[in-house]
Design an enzyme around this catalytic site. Sequence first.
Site, mmCIF file in Angstrom:
data_model
loop_
_atom_site.group_PDB
_atom_site.id
_atom_site.type_symbol
_atom_site.label_atom_id
_atom_site.label_comp_id
_atom_site.label_asym_id
_atom_site.label_seq_id
_atom_site.Cartn_x
_atom_site.Cartn_y
_atom_site.Cartn_z
ATOM 1 N N ASP A 10 73.007 -30.293 49.890
ATOM 2 C CA ASP A 10 72.463 -29.377 48.793
ATOM 3 C C ASP A 10 71.206 -29.767 48.111
ATOM 4 O O ASP A 10 70.789 -28.648 47.481
ATOM 5 C CB ASP A 10 73.680 -29.686 47.692
ATOM 6 C CG ASP A 10 75.019 -29.345 48.079
ATOM 7 O OD1 ASP A 10 75.130 -28.501 48.764
ATOM 8 O OD2 ASP A 10 75.900 -30.287 48.028
ATOM 9 N N PHE A 15 83.761 -23.238 54.286
ATOM 10 C CA PHE A 15 84.617 -24.500 54.493
ATOM 11 C C PHE A 15 84.411 -25.103 53.070
ATOM 12 O O PHE A 15 83.215 -24.949 52.408
ATOM 13 C CB PHE A 15 84.178 -25.231 55.587
ATOM 14 C CG PHE A 15 85.038 -24.824 56.801
ATOM 15 C CD1 PHE A 15 86.146 -25.799 57.010
ATOM 16 C CD2 PHE A 15 84.741 -23.666 57.572
ATOM 17 C CE1 PHE A 15 86.425 -25.577 58.407
ATOM 18 C CE2 PHE A 15 85.426 -23.589 58.769
ATOM 19 C CZ PHE A 15 86.471 -24.290 59.116
ATOM 20 N N LYS A 45 55.415 -43.340 56.700
ATOM 21 C CA LYS A 45 56.498 -44.178 56.309
ATOM 22 C C LYS A 45 56.069 -44.796 54.937
ATOM 23 O O LYS A 45 55.227 -45.558 54.744
ATOM 24 C CB LYS A 45 56.995 -45.281 57.278
ATOM 25 C CG LYS A 45 58.001 -46.220 56.816
ATOM 26 C CD LYS A 45 58.184 -47.296 57.932
ATOM 27 C CE LYS A 45 59.390 -48.384 57.492
ATOM 28 N NZ LYS A 45 59.434 -49.300 58.435
ATOM 29 N N ASN A 66 74.888 -36.360 55.828
ATOM 30 C CA ASN A 66 75.866 -36.642 55.307
ATOM 31 C C ASN A 66 76.978 -37.183 56.662
ATOM 32 O O ASN A 66 76.282 -37.304 57.748
ATOM 33 C CB ASN A 66 76.859 -35.595 54.537
ATOM 34 C CG ASN A 66 76.745 -34.219 55.445
ATOM 35 O OD1 ASN A 66 77.393 -34.123 56.650
ATOM 36 N ND2 ASN A 66 75.855 -33.388 54.983
ATOM 37 N N LYS A 73 84.948 -21.332 44.987
ATOM 38 C CA LYS A 73 83.921 -20.859 45.847
ATOM 39 C C LYS A 73 84.066 -19.594 46.271
ATOM 40 O O LYS A 73 83.121 -18.842 46.734
ATOM 41 C CB LYS A 73 84.004 -21.989 46.695
ATOM 42 C CG LYS A 73 83.150 -23.185 46.248
ATOM 43 C CD LYS A 73 83.243 -24.372 47.273
ATOM 44 C CE LYS A 73 82.610 -25.774 46.998
ATOM 45 N NZ LYS A 73 82.224 -26.713 47.927
ATOM 46 N N LYS A 89 81.115 -17.038 45.776
ATOM 47 C CA LYS A 89 80.168 -16.649 46.685
ATOM 48 C C LYS A 89 80.661 -15.452 47.520
ATOM 49 O O LYS A 89 80.052 -15.254 48.446
ATOM 50 C CB LYS A 89 80.223 -17.885 47.613
ATOM 51 C CG LYS A 89 79.627 -18.987 46.974
ATOM 52 C CD LYS A 89 79.402 -20.329 47.947
ATOM 53 C CE LYS A 89 78.857 -21.476 47.150
ATOM 54 N NZ LYS A 89 78.490 -22.709 47.884
#
Length: 405
Positions: free
Chosen positions: A280, A324, A290, A211, A338, A342
Amino acid sequence: MLNKKILVCVTGGIAVYKTVALVSKLSQAGAEIKVIMTASAMEFVQPLTFQVMSRNDVYYDTFDEKDSRVIAHIDLADWADLIIVAPATANTIGKIANGIADDMVTSTLLATTSEVWIAPAMNVHMYENKAVIRNIQQLHEDGFRFIEPSVGFLACGYVGKGRLEEPEKIVELVKQRFLKSTKELPLLGKKVVVTAGPTRERIDPVRYISNFSSGKMGYAMAEAAVSLGADTVLISGPVDLPKPAGVEFIQVESAAEMLEAVLENFDNASMVIKSAAVADYRPKEQHTQKMKKKDGDSSIELERTTDILRTLGEQKKDQILVGFAAETNDAISYGMSKLTNKNLDYIIVNDVTDPNGGFGNDTNVVTLLTGMGNQYPFEAMEKKQLAKVLLETIVADERPISDDR
């Protein structure tokens, strides 16, 4: 640092020449310095050099009692406000970790109740040796603070992690330690674990899923924790940022590696700040060769990675757990969900579509949500400034950090 008493323990490595500069700079800053040397250290630099720089007698023989009214190594152990072992060789680290006292340095360290900082310096392969890693971990658990070595060209010819941290940076850490009152160092003696950056989930040897996280916010949180006195562990995914001074640095790549590193440091932590953008999903199959391009479309089957925050929330005892949440819509609503699901104490929510925040920017716009139902919105500011404000807000909130962690 005027009149602060600092005992510098010098052990035998080529980096001793840097310790000469360290003693000089600490003395110039107003501290009173005394030096103990091992026999190996004296092979590199003579005691007279440190005597001139510190303007005090140099100690190296346990049985050389310079003042008959006291026992020298006990007197030095009681005298110091702070003890710095620099450079700390693998040999000395092993001795301290195992309670061995066979010279004046190790005898003094065994007798002291003062705060002790250890600044390792050695060959990169020695630093990565399992025995050295084990000894360092033991000393962390025993309450010693480490000044992590830097990466660079080593005297042995290798390039890697093992260079004694620069004297200027060590002096700056000491100044932070002494120039602030205990009120200004609310995390002094507490262990804070920070995760930062992205993770990479390998598809094959040349491709991965990741990301856009730059790691800037997490690194800023780690710096803020150090500035508030915490013994800080920074667990980082791959980023292009310099390692903050004063942290224990752990480099990881995948979500699985980050989970393992966090769990290894979780039990004795006071606070965990999970600012990393962990993947995730990961490819269900990682190809050893490859993948070759073929005609037509292709697909990669993904599987879930372990939810690190949820795992910590299920296992936590009295640790403060801070998450975060980077969202693109309904940020507060998703953040509250969250926080509850959590079992977090705090969550820092930001909308990454905001031009003043999000991945890669030097500024951020966030809202701090607490388990007690409070909301603290923060307007756009530099991430380093924001990190300190966030951490100070958390520390000052209605749930203080336990005194026994």
